[in-house]
Design a protein around this motif. Sequence first.
Motif, PDB file in Angstrom:
ATOM      1  N   ILE A  20       0.833  -1.211   0.000  1.00 53.99           N
ATOM      2  CA  ILE A  20       0.000   0.000   0.000  1.00 53.99           C
ATOM      3  C   ILE A  20       0.864   1.256   0.000  1.00 53.99           C
ATOM      4  CG2 ILE A  20      -1.666   1.334   1.365  1.00 53.99           C
ATOM      5  CD1 ILE A  20      -2.902  -1.370   2.211  1.00 53.99           C
ATOM      6  N   ALA A  21       1.962   1.240   0.738  1.00 52.39           N
ATOM      7  CA  ALA A  21       2.847   2.408   0.807  1.00 52.39           C
ATOM      8  C   ALA A  21       3.456   2.747  -0.549  1.00 52.39           C
ATOM      9  CB  ALA A  21       3.951   2.160   1.831  1.00 52.39           C
ATOM     10  N   GLN A  56       1.923   2.512  -3.443  1.00 52.98           N
ATOM     11  CA  GLN A  56       0.900   2.883  -4.424  1.00 52.98           C
ATOM     12  C   GLN A  56       0.778   4.396  -4.574  1.00 52.98           C
ATOM     13  OE1 GLN A  56      -0.292   0.290  -6.284  1.00 52.98           O
ATOM     14  NE2 GLN A  56       1.209  -0.718  -4.950  1.00 52.98           N
ATOM     15  N   ASP A  86      -0.871   8.144  -4.646  1.00 58.36           N
ATOM     16  CA  ASP A  86      -1.567   8.852  -3.571  1.00 58.36           C
ATOM     17  C   ASP A  86      -3.064   8.551  -3.555  1.00 58.36           C
ATOM     18  OD1 ASP A  86       0.811   9.971  -2.805  1.00 58.36           O
ATOM     19  OD2 ASP A  86       0.441  11.908  -3.751  1.00 58.36           O
ATOM     20  N   ARG A  88      -3.853   4.731  -2.127  1.00 59.11           N
ATOM     21  CA  ARG A  88      -3.580   4.312  -0.744  1.00 59.11           C
ATOM     22  C   ARG A  88      -4.818   4.325   0.151  1.00 59.11           C
ATOM     23  NH1 ARG A  88       1.482   6.852  -1.779  1.00 59.11           N
ATOM     24  NH2 ARG A  88       0.814   8.759  -0.771  1.00 59.11           N
ATOM     25  N   GLU A 119      -6.515   0.969   1.860  1.00 56.14           N
ATOM     26  CA  GLU A 119      -6.638   0.906   3.322  1.00 56.14           C
ATOM     27  C   GLU A 119      -8.088   0.669   3.735  1.00 56.14           C
ATOM     28  OE1 GLU A 119      -4.472   0.571   5.527  1.00 56.14           O
ATOM     29  OE2 GLU A 119      -2.629   1.594   4.965  1.00 56.14           O
TER      30      GLU A 119
END
Length: 199
Positions: free
Chosen positions: A12-13, A15, A17, A20, A24
């Motif tokens: 996820i980090a 990906q 902006d 994300r 999540e």
Amino acid sequence: MTRHDPRIDAYIARQADFARPILEELRRRVRAACPEAVETIKWGAPAFTYRDKLLGVMAGFKQHAAFNLWHGKQIVGEDAAVQEGMGQYGRITSLKDLPAKRETTAHIRAAMALVEAGTTTATARAPKPPPSLPDDLAAAMRGNKAARGHWDAFTPGKQREYADWIMGAKGADTRARRVAQAVEWIAEGRTRNWKYAKC
């Protein structure tokens, strides 16, 4: 409680902006609806299993995110499930593209029930029709025996990759460049995605 996988944090980090918060939120929804879910990575993307069976996969792409329930066809229906590469919720570009939480919860719980019942996914699909050869590609391959021979030897799926790539061009210049590149690669026996094939 859902087993946390730090590889999903890392995924996820990495990906974009916009993606994300979507990923999540999907993760939160799966964990809330199925506390027994196990997080893992399948096909390079975050996935969730339940009782050792795949429940769903989420992914981030350049311009959208996707969520695919493994039993999606049985839960959401044929029309939504056939959106290739987009999962049951289509192209998700922002949080507002997600269905209501209760709908996602219902989908996940339905998937859990199918796993508990031992239901397998409906893998039998009607075969796709053979791809149509774009006229400009056909004209460009005319007289190029190597290209035409390799094209005819390609599986329908490999032919479709080239046809879709060419027909997906937004402008005439881009399409012409793609046709020229396609003929060059096809004459060498290369598939459309040869750069990404495992050696």
